[in-house]
Enzyme design. Structure first.
Site, PDB file in Angstrom:
ATOM      1  N   HIS A 251       0.763  -0.970   0.027  1.00  0.00           N
ATOM      2  CA  HIS A 251       0.143   0.057   0.062  1.00  0.00           C
ATOM      3  C   HIS A 251       0.842   1.121  -0.004  1.00  0.00           C
ATOM      4  CE1 HIS A 251      -3.436   2.768   1.083  1.00  0.00           C
ATOM      5  NE2 HIS A 251      -4.037   1.856   0.692  1.00  0.00           N
TER       6      HIS A 251
ATOM      7  N   ASP B 246      -8.081  -5.146  -0.421  1.00  0.00           N
ATOM      8  CA  ASP B 246      -8.502  -6.042  -1.470  1.00  0.00           C
ATOM      9  C   ASP B 246      -8.175  -7.386  -1.056  1.00  0.00           C
ATOM     10  OD1 ASP B 246      -7.508  -3.509  -3.494  1.00  0.00           O
ATOM     11  OD2 ASP B 246      -9.655  -3.887  -3.108  1.00  0.00           O
TER      12      ASP B 246
HETATM   13  C1  SDX Z   1      -6.235  -0.129  -3.164  1.00  0.00           C
HETATM   14  O1  SDX Z   1      -4.326   4.610  -2.199  1.00  0.00           O
HETATM   15  C2  SDX Z   1      -5.181   3.874  -1.725  1.00  0.00           C
HETATM   16  O2  SDX Z   1      -5.688   4.183  -0.270  1.00  0.00           O
HETATM   17  C3  SDX Z   1      -5.827   2.724  -2.283  1.00  0.00           C
HETATM   18  C4  SDX Z   1      -6.963   1.886  -1.390  1.00  0.00           C
HETATM   19  C5  SDX Z   1      -8.177   2.590  -1.364  1.00  0.00           C
HETATM   20  O3  SDX Z   1      -8.743   2.372  -0.414  1.00  0.00           O
HETATM   21  O4  SDX Z   1      -8.406   3.386  -2.126  1.00  0.00           O
HETATM   22  O5  SDX Z   1      -6.404   1.441  -0.446  1.00  0.00           O
HETATM   23  C6  SDX Z   1      -7.296   0.700  -2.533  1.00  0.00           C
HETATM   24  O6  SDX Z   1      -5.856   0.401  -4.282  1.00  0.00           O
HETATM   25  C7  SDX Z   1      -5.136  -1.035  -2.354  1.00  0.00           C
HETATM   26  C8  SDX Z   1      -4.013  -1.665  -3.308  1.00  0.00           C
HETATM   27  C9  SDX Z   1      -4.564  -2.644  -4.164  1.00  0.00           C
HETATM   28  N1  SDX Z   1      -3.588  -2.913  -5.197  1.00  0.00           N
HETATM   29  C10 SDX Z   1      -2.776  -4.231  -5.000  1.00  0.00           C
HETATM   30  O7  SDX Z   1      -2.999  -4.942  -4.371  1.00  0.00           O
HETATM   31  C11 SDX Z   1      -1.958  -4.276  -6.294  1.00  0.00           C
HETATM   32  C12 SDX Z   1      -0.523  -4.997  -5.515  1.00  0.00           C
HETATM   33  N2  SDX Z   1       0.162  -3.852  -4.751  1.00  0.00           N
HETATM   34  C13 SDX Z   1       1.127  -2.962  -5.620  1.00  0.00           C
HETATM   35  O8  SDX Z   1       1.211  -2.967  -7.113  1.00  0.00           O
HETATM   36  C14 SDX Z   1       1.563  -1.678  -4.617  1.00  0.00           C
HETATM   37  O9  SDX Z   1       1.994  -2.268  -3.349  1.00  0.00           O
HETATM   38  C15 SDX Z   1       0.656  -0.461  -4.542  1.00  0.00           C
HETATM   39  C16 SDX Z   1       0.145  -0.082  -6.143  1.00  0.00           C
HETATM   40  C17 SDX Z   1      -0.260  -0.762  -3.914  1.00  0.00           C
HETATM   41  C18 SDX Z   1       1.524   0.493  -3.787  1.00  0.00           C
HETATM   42  O10 SDX Z   1       2.582   0.806  -5.026  1.00  0.00           O
HETATM   43  P1  SDX Z   1       3.446   1.930  -4.420  1.00  0.00           P
HETATM   44  O11 SDX Z   1       3.404   2.632  -3.161  1.00  0.00           O
HETATM   45  O12 SDX Z   1       3.758   2.799  -5.572  1.00  0.00           O
HETATM   46  O13 SDX Z   1       4.843   0.914  -4.379  1.00  0.00           O
HETATM   47  P2  SDX Z   1       5.800   0.495  -5.100  1.00  0.00           P
HETATM   48  O14 SDX Z   1       5.108   0.026  -6.354  1.00  0.00           O
HETATM   49  O15 SDX Z   1       6.932   1.471  -5.332  1.00  0.00           O
HETATM   50  O16 SDX Z   1       6.494  -0.579  -4.413  1.00  0.00           O
HETATM   51  C19 SDX Z   1       7.567  -0.580  -3.621  1.00  0.00           C
HETATM   52  C20 SDX Z   1       8.438  -1.791  -3.602  1.00  0.00           C
HETATM   53  C21 SDX Z   1       8.785  -2.207  -4.818  1.00  0.00           C
HETATM   54  O17 SDX Z   1      10.102  -3.046  -4.616  1.00  0.00           O
HETATM   55  P3  SDX Z   1      11.457  -2.325  -5.023  1.00  0.00           P
HETATM   56  O18 SDX Z   1      11.407  -1.483  -6.279  1.00  0.00           O
HETATM   57  O19 SDX Z   1      11.642  -1.213  -3.785  1.00  0.00           O
HETATM   58  O20 SDX Z   1      12.461  -3.218  -4.878  1.00  0.00           O
HETATM   59  O21 SDX Z   1       7.627  -3.023  -3.196  1.00  0.00           O
HETATM   60  C22 SDX Z   1       7.511  -3.823  -4.480  1.00  0.00           C
HETATM   61  C23 SDX Z   1       7.964  -3.052  -5.477  1.00  0.00           C
HETATM   62  O22 SDX Z   1       8.195  -4.123  -6.398  1.00  0.00           O
HETATM   63  N3  SDX Z   1       6.066  -4.148  -4.324  1.00  0.00           N
HETATM   64  C24 SDX Z   1       5.638  -5.389  -4.437  1.00  0.00           C
HETATM   65  C25 SDX Z   1       4.163  -5.383  -4.158  1.00  0.00           C
HETATM   66  N4  SDX Z   1       3.938  -3.971  -3.943  1.00  0.00           N
HETATM   67  C26 SDX Z   1       4.969  -3.342  -3.687  1.00  0.00           C
HETATM   68  N5  SDX Z   1       6.309  -6.739  -4.613  1.00  0.00           N
HETATM   69  C27 SDX Z   1       5.781  -7.734  -4.543  1.00  0.00           C
HETATM   70  N6  SDX Z   1       4.248  -7.899  -4.563  1.00  0.00           N
HETATM   71  C28 SDX Z   1       3.479  -6.528  -4.455  1.00  0.00           C
HETATM   72  N7  SDX Z   1       2.173  -6.666  -4.065  1.00  0.00           N
END
Ligand code: SDX
Length: 394
Positions: free
Chosen positions: A272, A329
């Site tokens: 998140h 989710d």
């Molecule tokens: C919602 O914003 C809100 O409030 C949203 C929400 C709401 O109520 O409106 O809460 C609802 O959208 C919840 C999130 C649902 N999405 C997912 O579950 C999809 C999987 N999660 C990710 O794609 C990610 O965690 C996000 C999109 C939720 C957040 O992305 P960020 O903050 O931009 O973080 P990032 O992509 O920069 O990740 C940071 C690191 C990265 O690794 P490094 O580059 O530092 O090595 O964490 C890793 C990412 O690769 N990472 C994951 C991961 N999520 C982040 N690695 C594996 N699996 C994951 N799910």
């Protein structure tokens, strides 16, 4: 100053507005609507009361909520001409595409909603119309996708029961409203109702800041929520769990894939932007999933796979270092599935839940007379160059 901008991709460190609606603390895992902790609202309130709270800023009196509910009931019917728009969609259309199209189409049936100078009374009517009709449109888009006849709303039912009736009744047989299901759905809709400046809410605000109508702004928010990284994740989670189950439930293999930078696979429902601790909503939904499945006597193997994934990820350094926890989710789809809601309707359920939050934020934006959103950029393109005739181009 002109010419001086700070690049903040994804607005990770930008406060876009001031708001009095929702407070969340990502480090502590705190979420409150108008000051009330969501744990208390999920336990004691219901979705319509929380919608009132978010939009009008206070818990309603008995008279206020009675009036609110009866006015909403009166607007659950959609104009019969909307059936023609429904019928124009192939049954393969994703319900989120139907929902965003039909919410935008409401501007055609209620052109007065386009007036940026509409009165308070007119705005409140547009708000109630939208809350009422989104449940009918959502249920009808499901019936459209499975080729079943639509059900008309029964206004003696409460909002959630009416939705369940429209989703699952048949002309040949009624749908027995189960209080366990109504309670679980109220809880889920409450937990999705607002979340400060997330992607879809920021979209609603951006569109609304141009004096676009509530219906146009919410239609844009629905499209943003559809994204698999945002609201679309609840559908992705179930599809992921199904795939892991089909693969023999080998959670270690899939965790390794999620950590592998060369593998595009992400553990959906994890991570998140703000919560760097457990998403407080995920905790409540995980318990509700246990309660609903046992109350309905359902033993869903993918719940066990989800729990196994969670336990493994909570001790895995890759996830711990990046503070990746289950988000809203991760477990919600397991409850929707137990209720009988199909996977491609999960994000529609998120949209129905988030609607009061989008409305409250759009209303606040207008009341605060916020300026039109127009961020700047860092230009990294070509320096000046002259036009060349086509005959001289390589
Ligand atoms: C919602 O914003 C809100 O409030 C949203 C929400 C709401 O109520 O409106 O809460 C609802 O959208 C919840 C999130 C649902 N999405 C997912 O579950 C999809 C999987 N999660 C990710 O794609 C990610 O965690 C996000 C999109 C939720 C957040 O992305 P960020 O903050 O931009 O973080 P990032 O992509 O920069 O990740 C940071 C690191 C990265 O690794 P490094 O580059 O530092 O090595 O964490 C890793 C990412 O690769 N990472 C994951 C991961 N999520 C982040 N690695 C594996 N699996 C994951 N799910």
């Amino acid at each position: 100053q002109s010419g001086y901008v700070t690049l903040d991709s994804g607005y990770k460190n930008t406060g876009a507005t001031k708001s009095a609606i929702t407070f969340l603390d990502g480090e502590e895992g705190i979420l409150r609507y108008r000051g009330y902790p969501i744990e208390q609202l999920a336990e004691h309130s219901n979705f319509m009361e929380v919608a009132y709270l978010l939009i009008y800023g206070k818990l309603p009196t008995q008279q206020e909520i009675t009036d609110f509910n009866s006015q909403i009931s009166r607007h659950t019917l959609v104009h019969e001409d909307m059936r023609k728009i429904f019928d124009g969609f192939p049954s393969s259309a994703h319900p989120m595409g139907i929902l965003s199209s039909l919410v935008s189409a409401l501007t055609a049936f209620y052109p007065e909603s386009l007036d940026p100078n509409q009165s308070e009374e007119e705005m409140n009517l547009n708000i109630k119309r939208l809350i009422a009709k989104i449940s009918t449109i959502a249920a009808w888009s499901y019936k459209n996708s499975v080729g079943h006849p639509v059900n008309y709303p029964k206004n003696k039912l409460d909002y959630v029961s009416n939705f369940l009736h429209m989703m699952f009744a048949f002309p040949t047989e009624d749908y027995d409203i189960n209080p366990v299901v109504v309670n679980a759905l109220n809880k889920l809709l409450i937990l999705h109702a607002d979340h400060e400046q997330n992607c879809s809410t920021s979209t609603v605000r951006m569109v609304g800041s141009a004096n676009a109508s509530l219906y146009s702004s919410v239609s844009a928010g629905i499209c943003a929520l559809w994204g698999p990284l945002h609201g679309g994740a609840n559908q992705e989670v179930i599809e992921m769990l199904e795939e892991i189950k089909a693969d023999g439930g080998n959670t270690d293999k899939w965790l390794a894939k999620a950590k592998d930078k060369n593998d595009p696979f992400r553990l959906m429902g994890f991570g998140h932007r703000v919560y760097k601790n457990f998403d407080p909503r995920a905790k409540i939904i995980k318990k509700a999933a246990d309660d609903v499945l046992s109350a309905l006597g359902i033993d869903d193997p993918i719940l066990e796979i989800a729990k196994k994934l969670e336990e493994a990820a909570l001790t895995d350094p890759y996830f711990v270092e990046r503070k990746l926890y289950p988000n809203v989710d991760f477990y919600s789809g397991i409850i929707y599935r137990a209720i009988g809601i199909p996977t491609d309707m999960f994000t529609v359920m998120f949209a129905m839940g988030r609607l009061p939050g989008w409305i409250a934020q759009w209303k606040e934006l207008r009341e605060n007379k916020e300026p039109i959103g127009r961020p700047r950029q860092i230009y990294v393109g070509e320096t000046e160059r002259n036009y060349t005739p086509i005959s001289e181009r390589a």
